[in-house]
Design a protein around this motif. Structure first.
Motif, PDB file in Angstrom:
ATOM      1  N   ASN A 248       1.230  -1.314   0.309  1.00  0.00           N
ATOM      2  CA  ASN A 248      -0.271  -0.405  -0.281  1.00  0.00           C
ATOM      3  C   ASN A 248       0.880   0.760   0.026  1.00  0.00           C
ATOM      4  O   ASN A 248       0.770   1.936  -0.960  1.00  0.00           O
ATOM      5  CB  ASN A 248      -0.939  -0.265   1.060  1.00  0.00           C
ATOM      6  N   LEU A 249       2.171   0.984   0.732  1.00  0.00           N
ATOM      7  CA  LEU A 249       3.288   2.285   0.462  1.00  0.00           C
ATOM      8  C   LEU A 249       3.202   2.330  -0.243  1.00  0.00           C
ATOM      9  O   LEU A 249       3.091   3.267  -0.813  1.00  0.00           O
ATOM     10  CB  LEU A 249       4.028   2.228   1.768  1.00  0.00           C
ATOM     11  N   ALA A 250       3.913   1.768  -1.665  1.00  0.00           N
ATOM     12  CA  ALA A 250       4.108   1.760  -3.078  1.00  0.00           C
ATOM     13  C   ALA A 250       3.153   2.396  -3.691  1.00  0.00           C
ATOM     14  O   ALA A 250       2.979   3.538  -4.545  1.00  0.00           O
ATOM     15  CB  ALA A 250       5.072   0.230  -3.408  1.00  0.00           C
ATOM     16  N   LEU A 251       1.816   1.715  -3.251  1.00  0.00           N
ATOM     17  CA  LEU A 251       1.082   2.468  -4.304  1.00  0.00           C
ATOM     18  C   LEU A 251       0.759   3.629  -3.454  1.00  0.00           C
ATOM     19  O   LEU A 251       0.026   4.347  -4.844  1.00  0.00           O
ATOM     20  CB  LEU A 251      -0.167   1.439  -3.563  1.00  0.00           C
ATOM     21  N   PHE A 252       0.468   4.163  -2.531  1.00  0.00           N
ATOM     22  CA  PHE A 252       0.161   6.063  -2.090  1.00  0.00           C
ATOM     23  C   PHE A 252       1.743   6.374  -2.652  1.00  0.00           C
ATOM     24  O   PHE A 252       1.252   7.778  -3.028  1.00  0.00           O
ATOM     25  CB  PHE A 252       0.097   5.772  -0.671  1.00  0.00           C
ATOM     26  N   GLN A 253       2.304   6.006  -3.315  1.00  0.00           N
ATOM     27  CA  GLN A 253       3.753   6.909  -3.003  1.00  0.00           C
ATOM     28  C   GLN A 253       3.861   7.139  -4.459  1.00  0.00           C
ATOM     29  O   GLN A 253       4.558   7.982  -5.176  1.00  0.00           O
ATOM     30  CB  GLN A 253       5.072   5.904  -2.328  1.00  0.00           C
ATOM     31  N   THR A 254       2.944   6.131  -5.392  1.00  0.00           N
ATOM     32  CA  THR A 254       3.184   6.890  -6.798  1.00  0.00           C
ATOM     33  C   THR A 254       1.855   7.083  -7.409  1.00  0.00           C
ATOM     34  O   THR A 254       1.704   6.654  -8.487  1.00  0.00           O
ATOM     35  CB  THR A 254       3.571   4.794  -7.370  1.00  0.00           C
ATOM     36  N   GLY A 255       1.147   7.454  -6.280  1.00  0.00           N
ATOM     37  CA  GLY A 255      -0.242   8.463  -6.550  1.00  0.00           C
ATOM     38  C   GLY A 255      -1.155   7.488  -7.168  1.00  0.00           C
ATOM     39  O   GLY A 255      -2.282   7.447  -7.646  1.00  0.00           O
ATOM     40  N   LYS A 256      -1.413   6.172  -6.610  1.00  0.00           N
ATOM     41  CA  LYS A 256      -2.791   5.358  -6.814  1.00  0.00           C
ATOM     42  C   LYS A 256      -4.127   5.745  -5.914  1.00  0.00           C
ATOM     43  O   LYS A 256      -5.121   4.377  -6.107  1.00  0.00           O
ATOM     44  CB  LYS A 256      -1.885   4.332  -7.187  1.00  0.00           C
ATOM     45  N   CYS A 257      -3.321   6.013  -5.337  1.00  0.00           N
ATOM     46  CA  CYS A 257      -4.710   5.933  -3.891  1.00  0.00           C
ATOM     47  C   CYS A 257      -4.683   6.961  -3.597  1.00  0.00           C
ATOM     48  O   CYS A 257      -4.729   7.729  -3.299  1.00  0.00           O
ATOM     49  CB  CYS A 257      -4.013   5.361  -2.772  1.00  0.00           C
ATOM     50  N   GLY A 258      -5.687   7.073  -3.110  1.00  0.00           N
ATOM     51  CA  GLY A 258      -6.871   8.523  -3.465  1.00  0.00           C
ATOM     52  C   GLY A 258      -6.745   8.576  -1.369  1.00  0.00           C
ATOM     53  O   GLY A 258      -6.457  10.094  -0.970  1.00  0.00           O
ATOM     54  N   MET A 259      -6.785   7.421  -0.890  1.00  0.00           N
ATOM     55  CA  MET A 259      -7.195   7.812   1.116  1.00  0.00           C
ATOM     56  C   MET A 259      -6.179   6.825   1.262  1.00  0.00           C
ATOM     57  O   MET A 259      -6.298   5.030   0.225  1.00  0.00           O
ATOM     58  CB  MET A 259      -8.168   7.549   1.676  1.00  0.00           C
ATOM     59  N   TRP A 260      -5.385   6.422   2.333  1.00  0.00           N
ATOM     60  CA  TRP A 260      -5.037   5.105   3.183  1.00  0.00           C
ATOM     61  C   TRP A 260      -4.933   5.799   4.234  1.00  0.00           C
ATOM     62  O   TRP A 260      -4.714   6.230   5.304  1.00  0.00           O
ATOM     63  CB  TRP A 260      -3.432   4.917   2.198  1.00  0.00           C
ATOM     64  N   TYR A 261      -6.021   3.857   4.876  1.00  0.00           N
ATOM     65  CA  TYR A 261      -5.246   4.345   6.146  1.00  0.00           C
ATOM     66  C   TYR A 261      -4.477   3.230   7.389  1.00  0.00           C
ATOM     67  O   TYR A 261      -5.063   2.277   6.574  1.00  0.00           O
ATOM     68  CB  TYR A 261      -7.436   4.549   6.773  1.00  0.00           C
ATOM     69  N   ASP A 262      -3.884   3.737   7.308  1.00  0.00           N
ATOM     70  CA  ASP A 262      -2.665   2.891   8.415  1.00  0.00           C
ATOM     71  C   ASP A 262      -1.809   3.258   9.169  1.00  0.00           C
ATOM     72  O   ASP A 262      -2.605   4.496   9.449  1.00  0.00           O
ATOM     73  CB  ASP A 262      -1.552   2.374   6.777  1.00  0.00           C
ATOM     74  N   ALA A 263      -0.626   2.326   9.468  1.00  0.00           N
ATOM     75  CA  ALA A 263       0.214   3.097  10.511  1.00  0.00           C
ATOM     76  C   ALA A 263       0.875   4.536  10.258  1.00  0.00           C
ATOM     77  O   ALA A 263       1.009   5.221   9.091  1.00  0.00           O
ATOM     78  CB  ALA A 263       1.573   2.664  11.164  1.00  0.00           C
ATOM     79  N   THR A 264       0.968   5.393  11.973  1.00  0.00           N
ATOM     80  CA  THR A 264       1.164   6.959  11.898  1.00  0.00           C
ATOM     81  C   THR A 264       2.694   7.097  11.187  1.00  0.00           C
ATOM     82  O   THR A 264       3.619   7.668  10.384  1.00  0.00           O
ATOM     83  CB  THR A 264       1.102   7.093  12.718  1.00  0.00           C
ATOM     84  N   VAL A 265       3.264   5.735  11.483  1.00  0.00           N
ATOM     85  CA  VAL A 265       4.948   5.827  10.970  1.00  0.00           C
ATOM     86  C   VAL A 265       4.868   6.261   9.270  1.00  0.00           C
ATOM     87  O   VAL A 265       6.523   6.112   8.565  1.00  0.00           O
ATOM     88  CB  VAL A 265       5.434   4.112  11.174  1.00  0.00           C
ATOM     89  N   ALA A 266       3.586   5.900   8.352  1.00  0.00           N
ATOM     90  CA  ALA A 266       3.744   6.214   6.950  1.00  0.00           C
ATOM     91  C   ALA A 266       4.158   7.390   6.586  1.00  0.00           C
ATOM     92  O   ALA A 266       4.551   7.696   5.567  1.00  0.00           O
ATOM     93  CB  ALA A 266       2.308   5.059   6.691  1.00  0.00           C
ATOM     94  N   ALA A 267       3.464   7.839   7.687  1.00  0.00           N
ATOM     95  CA  ALA A 267       3.333   9.611   7.371  1.00  0.00           C
ATOM     96  C   ALA A 267       5.173  10.204   7.496  1.00  0.00           C
ATOM     97  O   ALA A 267       5.254  10.762   6.025  1.00  0.00           O
ATOM     98  CB  ALA A 267       3.039  10.542   8.673  1.00  0.00           C
ATOM     99  N   GLY A 268       6.022   9.578   7.216  1.00  0.00           N
ATOM    100  CA  GLY A 268       7.061  10.061   6.857  1.00  0.00           C
ATOM    101  C   GLY A 268       7.465   9.660   6.058  1.00  0.00           C
ATOM    102  O   GLY A 268       8.108  10.191   5.094  1.00  0.00           O
ATOM    103  N   PHE A 269       7.314   8.112   5.433  1.00  0.00           N
ATOM    104  CA  PHE A 269       7.405   8.294   4.215  1.00  0.00           C
ATOM    105  C   PHE A 269       6.883   8.922   2.819  1.00  0.00           C
ATOM    106  O   PHE A 269       7.727   9.525   1.828  1.00  0.00           O
ATOM    107  CB  PHE A 269       7.474   6.170   4.077  1.00  0.00           C
ATOM    108  N   VAL A 270       5.281   8.895   2.952  1.00  0.00           N
ATOM    109  CA  VAL A 270       4.882   9.439   1.548  1.00  0.00           C
ATOM    110  C   VAL A 270       4.937  11.117   2.006  1.00  0.00           C
ATOM    111  O   VAL A 270       4.879  11.644   0.854  1.00  0.00           O
ATOM    112  CB  VAL A 270       3.056   9.268   2.283  1.00  0.00           C
ATOM    113  N   THR A 271       5.639  11.613   2.780  1.00  0.00           N
ATOM    114  CA  THR A 271       6.002  12.989   2.810  1.00  0.00           C
ATOM    115  C   THR A 271       7.825  13.289   2.751  1.00  0.00           C
ATOM    116  O   THR A 271       7.868  14.519   2.365  1.00  0.00           O
ATOM    117  CB  THR A 271       5.508  13.825   4.070  1.00  0.00           C
ATOM    118  N   ASN A 272       8.118  12.033   1.996  1.00  0.00           N
ATOM    119  CA  ASN A 272       9.711  12.113   1.897  1.00  0.00           C
ATOM    120  C   ASN A 272       9.992  12.773   0.239  1.00  0.00           C
ATOM    121  O   ASN A 272       9.699  11.431  -0.506  1.00  0.00           O
ATOM    122  CB  ASN A 272      10.303  10.813   2.346  1.00  0.00           C
ATOM    123  N   PRO A 273       9.864  13.473  -0.283  1.00  0.00           N
ATOM    124  CA  PRO A 273      10.425  13.632  -1.686  1.00  0.00           C
ATOM    125  C   PRO A 273      10.959  13.041  -2.332  1.00  0.00           C
ATOM    126  O   PRO A 273      11.127  12.779  -3.881  1.00  0.00           O
ATOM    127  CB  PRO A 273      10.509  15.012  -1.380  1.00  0.00           C
TER     128      PRO A 273
END
Lengths: 438, 276
Positions: A248-273
């Motif tokens: 799901n992280l890979a999907l979200f990072q590549t712009g495939k998900c509108g929303m993702w409900y998961d661990a807060t630790v993911a926030a650091g990854f998805v906001t990393n340019p």
């Protein structure tokens, strides 16, 4: 005394003191998982060794499930292979109660009162701390601000499941490779069952009643699973049953998900340019609830603990105080910036303007962790602790089987009703085999 | 006599062979390709095949974080050591079963094979406790012994099959010429069975090299082989597929190269006895 004799005596004394110094040299074997924050800690080993001469660190870095299998074997057989173990909030109360872990008595400088109260509670048994948190997490909704705007909606800070469904429907655009919502579907007690257990909690469900009777045949679980299967089938990505956190992280990072409900630790990854193509378009909200009631959040922390079989407990405690102390956070900030500081363990981090300035998700993470309540995870009273798990040794096995049933339901191989009936049957059987109610 | 084939048939067979070959080797090819990508390209969807900026950064990162050579050396010692030790035990055992069979030989062979039917995890705790009390946890000697015991049934079975193809009369002739048992095995039987022994050796080195249950569970740092090296780059929370691929490529490279150079022996050994 002849000169020769004196020299001999002197040499012996020197050798003896050298021997004592050598004997004081301790090598600590530290077992940990291969997550980003731990890799960073490994990279800072030399800083610890320089500050604590006489203590050397040997790392054993492993994948989570392999690590869990190994340290469980070692601790159950009193193997003594490790001096410090990285374990989760699930293991700490079980192992602490068995006296498999050494109680931690932190120095005044460590400031144990600075630990986030919910995290500290989750790592204590009868008020005694058995593990120190390295990083902590809860769950929250991450969403694409641009797609939300296009959909003409505004994400509230505390969304309901109904809102999430509506938003997923409006954002879902599979022709352009965007799916309304991504959720875990991969079977596993720490994968889809973490999500589904916390979802069920928010629908008023629970794993067991006070008599340890499984509750999958009750309305809240039916509502939760039906909702989950419906939203995943209609607005989820294809192949849901193989998607875990990383997928799901890979999907979200590549712009495939509108929303993702998961661990807060993911926030650091998805906001990393560097890795994320949507880094500047991510918004955050609290875990959803059903009509503003109990939120579907969870509480997890990767922690450092000393197995009772360790022969180097004193040095191990020194290491743990270093790795989970305030000084370590400052060291990381100095080397890699405040954004890299391990999240979710200390109140002081969230009071630090330098951190909150660079971490847009800080406030949401703190609110999520603080509102998680593993001691009383659901609406009704329950005989267990744990928000997204049940802290009993049997849970891993049972939840993995139940996870497979729900994963099959998500992929359409069975209906929600069939999956729930099978979950009820298997859990009832396993619990009576294990001798519950105890 | 070779069967007559038309050009069309041959072309079809060639295409099919290539197709199957590519299909089987696809995961390895993909792993190797991914190891040269950045983490962001590694998860790109749709996947990128060759048109990306090739980078060696993953290999650099992997080597900075881990001491590859230590893991490599442990793998070599464990894989080769256990196979040689296994051969030393299995050659006499297979000899006796092939040339001096009794009415129980079949049962003994089946019994040996039956030990492979139990899932390894069933004996993990007893083995762990045993090694702990002998102070042998995380030592190469323990791994060599355990891997030898694990692969012994396969080694004995393979050798038994090869030995059975060798006419007993040749050994009898050697005996008539005055060879004792030791000379018979070393100078007469072994040279004739070299292809079989070579393929057994290669196959078991590969099996021991890839074994990832005992090698992971019985080691921590000192004796950890390449399986532990790979496991240390797999992450449940974080996308490190490119680094994991680089670590995997480094772990499979030695055995891949060994297999490449010895494929003649491997194929000959595996088909030895099947066609005469």
């Amino acid at each position: 005394m002849t000169t020769k004799f004196r020299i001999l005596m002197g040499a012996t004394a020197l050798c003896a003191s050298a021997g004592i110094a050598a004997a004081q040299d301790v090598t600590l074997t530290v077992a940990t998982v291969n997550n980003g924050d731990m890799i960073r800690m490994q990279g800072l080993t030399s800083e610890f060794e320089a500050a604590n001469p006489g203590i050397k660190i040997e790392w054993v870095v492993l994948e989570e499930n392999v690590l869990r299998e190994k340290v469980t074997t070692d601790i159950a057989t009193n193997g003594g292979q490790y001096d410090v173990m990285t374990i989760g909030t699930y293991e700490v109360p079980i192992w602490g109660r068995q006296e498999w872990l050494k109680p931690l008595e932190m120095s005044a400088e460590y400031d144990v009162d600075d630990l986030l109260p919910t995290i500290r509670e989750a790592l204590s048994v009868d008020g005694t701390l058995y593990a120190a948190p390295f990083y902590g997490e809860s769950a929250m909704v991450m969403y694409r601000t641009d797609l939300m705007e296009q959909a003409g909606l505004e994400m509230p800070d505390e969304p309901t499941w109904d809102f999430i469904r509506e938003a997923a429907e409006k954002m879902h655009d599979p022709d352009n490779g965007v799916y309304g919502i991504c959720l875990r579907g991969k079977a596993g007690w720490g994968e889809n069952m973490a999500l589904l257990t916390s979802m069920a909690n928010s629908f008023g469900g629970k794993w067991f009643d006070m008599e340890w009777v499984p509750q999958f045949d009750q309305k809240p679980w039916q509502n939760a699973i039906t909702y989950y299967v419906d939203i995943m089938t209609n607005f989820g990505p294809p192949g849901v049953s193989t998607n875990g956190f990383n997928e799901n992280l890979a999907l979200f990072q590549t712009g495939k998900c509108g929303m993702w409900y998961d661990a807060t630790v993911a926030a650091g990854f998805v906001t990393n340019p560097i890795d994320s193509t949507v880094a500047d378009k991510v918004g955050f909200a609290q875990a959803p609830s059903a009509e503003g009631g109990q939120k579907a959040n969870w509480l997890w922390a990767w922690t450092l603990a000393i197995p009772a079989s360790s022969e180097n407990a004193e040095a191990a405690q020194t290491f743990i105080e270093w790795a989970t102390g305030k000084g370590y956070t400052e060291l990381v900030a100095e080397k890699e910036g405040w954004i890299a500081a391990p999240p979710g363990t200390r109140t002081s981090l969230y009071g630090n303007p330098e951190y909150t300035k660079v971490a847009p998700f800080a406030e949401m993470t703190l609110a999520a962790i603080n509102s998680a309540n593993p001691g009383s995870p659901t609406v009704d009273e329950v005989p267990y602790v744990g928000a997204q798990y049940v802290a009993i040794p049997e849970f891993q096995g049972i939840a993995t089987t139940v996870g497979q049933l729900f994963s099959a339901a998500a992929s359409g191989q069975s209906s929600p009703e069939e999956a729930l009936a099978a979950a009820q049957a298997t859990t009832t059987r396993e619990m009576s085999r294990a001798g519950y109610p105890k | 006599m070779a069967r007559k084939t038309t050009t069309g048939q041959r072309a079809l067979i060639t295409v099919a062979a290539w197709g199957i070959g590519l299909l089987i080797s696809f995961p390895i090819i993909w792993t190797i390709l991914t190891s040269f990508k950045t983490e962001a390209t590694a998860i790109a969807s749709p996947p990128v095949w060759f048109n990306f900026d090739w980078t060696l950064q993953n290999y650099i990162d992997v080597n900075t974080r881990s001491d590859y050579l230590r893991y490599f050396w442990n793998s070599v010692v464990i894989a080769v050591g256990s196979t040689l030790l296994g051969l030393a035990v299995a050659i006499p055992a297979a000899w006796s079963m092939a040339f001096q069979p009794t009415k129980n030989t079949k049962n003994v062979l089946m019994w040996m094979l039956s030990t492979k039917m139990m899932p390894a995890v069933g004996v993990l705790v007893p083995v762990y406790l045993g090694l702990r009390s002998m102070g042998l946890l995380d030592t190469r000697i323990a791994l060599v012994t355990i891997m030898m015991l694990m692969n012994l049934p396969i080694i004995v079975w393979m050798l038994f099959t090869y030995f059975r193809e060798i006419p007993g009369e040749i050994l009898e002739a050697a005996r008539m010429d005055g060879a004792n048992l030791r000379n018979e095995i070393i100078y007469v039987l072994t040279p004739m069975a070299v292809p079989g022994i070579a393929s057994t050796l290669l196959l078991n080195v590969i099996l021991a090299w890839n074994e990832a249950f005992w090698t992971l569970n019985l080691t921590t740092t000192n004796a950890a082989p390449l399986t532990a090296f790979i496991a240390s780059f797999s992450s449940p929370q974080g996308l490190f597929y490119a680094k994991l691929s680089a670590a995997s490529t480094m772990a499979i490279a030695p055995i891949l190269i060994l297999g490449w150079f010895s494929q003649k022996q491997l194929v000959r050994g595996l088909t030895f006895g099947a066609v005469k």
